[in-house]
Design a protein around this motif. Structure first.
Motif, short mmCIF file in Angstrom:
data_model
loop_
_atom_site.label_atom_id
_atom_site.label_comp_id
_atom_site.label_asym_id
_atom_site.label_seq_id
_atom_site.Cartn_x
_atom_site.Cartn_y
_atom_site.Cartn_z
N LEU A 133 -6.73 3.15 8.92
CA LEU A 133 -6.89 1.98 8.06
C LEU A 133 -6.95 2.38 6.59
CD1 LEU A 133 -7.28 -1.07 7.83
CD2 LEU A 133 -9.74 -0.70 8.03
N GLN A 134 -7.68 3.46 6.29
CA GLN A 134 -7.78 3.92 4.91
C GLN A 134 -6.42 4.36 4.37
OE1 GLN A 134 -10.76 6.97 5.12
NE2 GLN A 134 -12.45 5.53 5.41
N ARG A 135 -5.66 5.03 5.21
CA ARG A 135 -4.32 5.46 4.79
C ARG A 135 -3.40 4.26 4.58
NH1 ARG A 135 -3.36 10.72 8.81
NH2 ARG A 135 -4.84 12.10 7.75
N ALA A 136 -3.58 3.25 5.43
CA ALA A 136 -2.78 2.03 5.25
C ALA A 136 -3.11 1.36 3.93
CB ALA A 136 -3.03 1.07 6.42
N TYR A 137 -4.39 1.30 3.58
CA TYR A 137 -4.79 0.73 2.28
C TYR A 137 -4.16 1.52 1.14
CZ TYR A 137 -8.38 -2.27 4.38
OH TYR A 137 -9.05 -3.23 5.09
N LEU A 138 -4.16 2.85 1.26
CA LEU A 138 -3.59 3.68 0.22
C LEU A 138 -2.09 3.43 0.07
CD1 LEU A 138 -3.78 5.97 -1.85
CD2 LEU A 138 -3.50 7.61 0.03
N ILE A 139 -1.38 3.38 1.19
CA ILE A 139 0.06 3.12 1.16
C ILE A 139 0.34 1.73 0.59
CG2 ILE A 139 2.11 2.79 2.59
CD1 ILE A 139 1.01 4.95 4.46
N ASN A 140 -0.48 0.75 0.99
CA ASN A 140 -0.31 -0.61 0.47
C ASN A 140 -0.49 -0.64 -1.04
OD1 ASN A 140 -1.76 -2.53 3.25
ND2 ASN A 140 0.13 -1.38 3.06
N THR A 141 -1.47 0.11 -1.53
CA THR A 141 -1.72 0.15 -2.98
C THR A 141 -0.54 0.78 -3.72
OG1 THR A 141 -4.10 0.35 -2.56
CG2 THR A 141 -3.32 0.89 -4.77
N ILE A 142 0.00 1.86 -3.14
CA ILE A 142 1.15 2.52 -3.76
C ILE A 142 2.36 1.59 -3.79
CG2 ILE A 142 2.79 4.43 -3.53
CD1 ILE A 142 0.50 6.09 -2.34
N ILE A 143 2.59 0.89 -2.69
CA ILE A 143 3.71 -0.05 -2.62
C ILE A 143 3.50 -1.21 -3.58
CG2 ILE A 143 4.94 -1.67 -1.12
CD1 ILE A 143 4.36 0.17 1.21
N PHE A 144 2.24 -1.58 -3.79
CA PHE A 144 1.94 -2.72 -4.65
C PHE A 144 2.39 -2.48 -6.09
CE2 PHE A 144 -1.15 -4.64 -7.63
CZ PHE A 144 -0.86 -5.98 -7.39
N ILE A 145 2.33 -1.23 -6.55
CA ILE A 145 2.65 -0.93 -7.95
C ILE A 145 4.10 -1.31 -8.30
CG2 ILE A 145 2.85 0.91 -9.66
CD1 ILE A 145 0.51 2.31 -8.24
N PRO A 146 5.11 -0.83 -7.58
CA PRO A 146 6.47 -1.29 -7.91
C PRO A 146 6.68 -2.77 -7.61
CG PRO A 146 6.50 0.05 -5.93
CD PRO A 146 5.13 0.19 -6.52
N ASN A 147 5.94 -3.29 -6.63
CA ASN A 147 6.08 -4.71 -6.31
C ASN A 147 5.59 -5.58 -7.46
OD1 ASN A 147 6.78 -5.88 -3.38
ND2 ASN A 147 6.14 -3.77 -3.19
N ILE A 148 4.44 -5.25 -8.03
CA ILE A 148 3.90 -6.07 -9.11
C ILE A 148 4.81 -5.98 -10.33
CG2 ILE A 148 2.42 -4.29 -10.13
CD1 ILE A 148 1.57 -8.00 -9.69
N ILE A 149 5.43 -4.83 -10.54
CA ILE A 149 6.37 -4.69 -11.65
C ILE A 149 7.59 -5.59 -11.41
CG2 ILE A 149 7.93 -3.10 -12.83
CD1 ILE A 149 5.91 -0.88 -12.30
N SER A 150 8.07 -5.61 -10.17
CA SER A 150 9.23 -6.46 -9.87
C SER A 150 8.88 -7.93 -9.98
CB SER A 150 9.75 -6.13 -8.47
OG SER A 150 8.87 -6.61 -7.47
N TYR A 151 7.64 -8.31 -9.64
CA TYR A 151 7.22 -9.70 -9.76
C TYR A 151 7.20 -10.14 -11.23
CZ TYR A 151 5.61 -9.82 -4.88
OH TYR A 151 5.54 -9.80 -3.51
N LEU A 152 6.66 -9.27 -12.07
CA LEU A 152 6.47 -9.63 -13.47
C LEU A 152 7.76 -9.53 -14.28
CD1 LEU A 152 3.04 -7.84 -14.14
CD2 LEU A 152 3.46 -10.22 -13.49
N THR A 153 8.76 -8.84 -13.77
CA THR A 153 10.02 -8.68 -14.50
C THR A 153 11.21 -9.29 -13.75
OG1 THR A 153 10.39 -6.49 -13.52
CG2 THR A 153 9.18 -6.58 -15.61
N ALA A 154 10.92 -10.15 -12.79
CA ALA A 154 11.98 -10.70 -11.93
C ALA A 154 13.02 -11.49 -12.71
CB ALA A 154 11.37 -11.58 -10.84
N GLU A 155 12.61 -12.08 -13.84
CA GLU A 155 13.55 -12.91 -14.60
C GLU A 155 14.77 -12.11 -15.06
OE1 GLU A 155 11.67 -14.42 -18.07
OE2 GLU A 155 10.56 -12.58 -18.48
N TYR A 156 14.57 -10.83 -15.33
CA TYR A 156 15.70 -10.01 -15.78
C TYR A 156 16.71 -9.80 -14.64
CZ TYR A 156 12.43 -9.04 -19.55
OH TYR A 156 11.55 -9.17 -20.60
N TYR A 157 16.19 -9.66 -13.40
CA TYR A 157 17.09 -9.49 -12.26
C TYR A 157 17.81 -10.80 -11.94
CZ TYR A 157 14.08 -5.40 -11.80
OH TYR A 157 13.39 -4.25 -12.05
#
Length: 204
Positions: A133-157
């Protein structure tokens, strides 16, 4: 009768052929206050199976139903807005972006918990459960970083794909709001699978 003797008697009963008129039993894994695994008999009749399935499926049904609340609210809101095609298009683009870029990726990684946690629980390796579970949280957090960037800059895409400017604006506004709860949604999915593997259906 000692705890060990009771456990051995239950195991022998489940391995033996039931007597005439006696209800058959199937293993039901539970744990006492000392985190020791016990196998207790469960009613294996049609009525008993129905009660067990109903008790197990109800929390899961509610959890899955609530997961569609956001989309339902979107449809109700859009249905009440007259002649706003750009708003409808923007919400459609944003919802697709969230599902494909964010949720699909995380749900795929978290799917490994179904197998890993179930095996660890079946072998009684409860510390390994927590590690997964702890490793899953860590992986989720790592994945969240590029995801949040894509959410906030989606207008350019969206501009690259030739989406209308007004629809792009509506989609970006939606993604700003969706980004606030994205990480919690990732954690919730991992926690749900962690609990399912332990036959804990009432906490989701």
């Amino acid at each position: 009768m000692s705890h060990h003797q009771q456990e051995m008697e239950l195991r022998m009963r489940m391995l033996s052929t039931p007597l005439e008129g006696e209800k058959s039993v199937t293993p039901n894994f539970v744990h006492n206050e000392n985190h020791q695994e016990l196998i207790l008999p469960r009613d294996d009749s049609a009525k008993g199976d129905f009660k067990f399935m109903l008790k197990s499926m109800t929390p899961t049904f509610l959890a899955v139903s609530l997961s569609y609340v956001v989309e339902t609210i979107n449809l109700l809101f859009l249905g009440s807005v007259p002649d706003n095609k750009y708003l409808i298009a923007g919400v459609g683009f944003a919802t697709t972006w969230v599902d494909t870029i964010g949720m699909a990726t995380v749900y795929g990684f978290n799917g490994a918990l179904d197998t890993l946690c179930s095996q660890a629980f079946g072998k009684g390796k409860y510390e390994r459960l927590a590690i997964y579970l702890q490793r899953a949280y860590l992986i989720n957090t790592i994945i969240f970083i590029p995801n949040i960037i894509s959410y906030l800059t989606a207008e350019y895409y969206f501009d690259v794909f030739g989406v209308h400017d007004k629809a792009v604006g509506e989609a970006q506004s939606y993604l700003y709001g969706a980004s606030l709860g994205a990480l919690l949604a990732f954690y919730n999915d991992a926690t749900r699978k962690f609990l399912y593997a332990q036959k804990q259906f009432n906490h989701v």
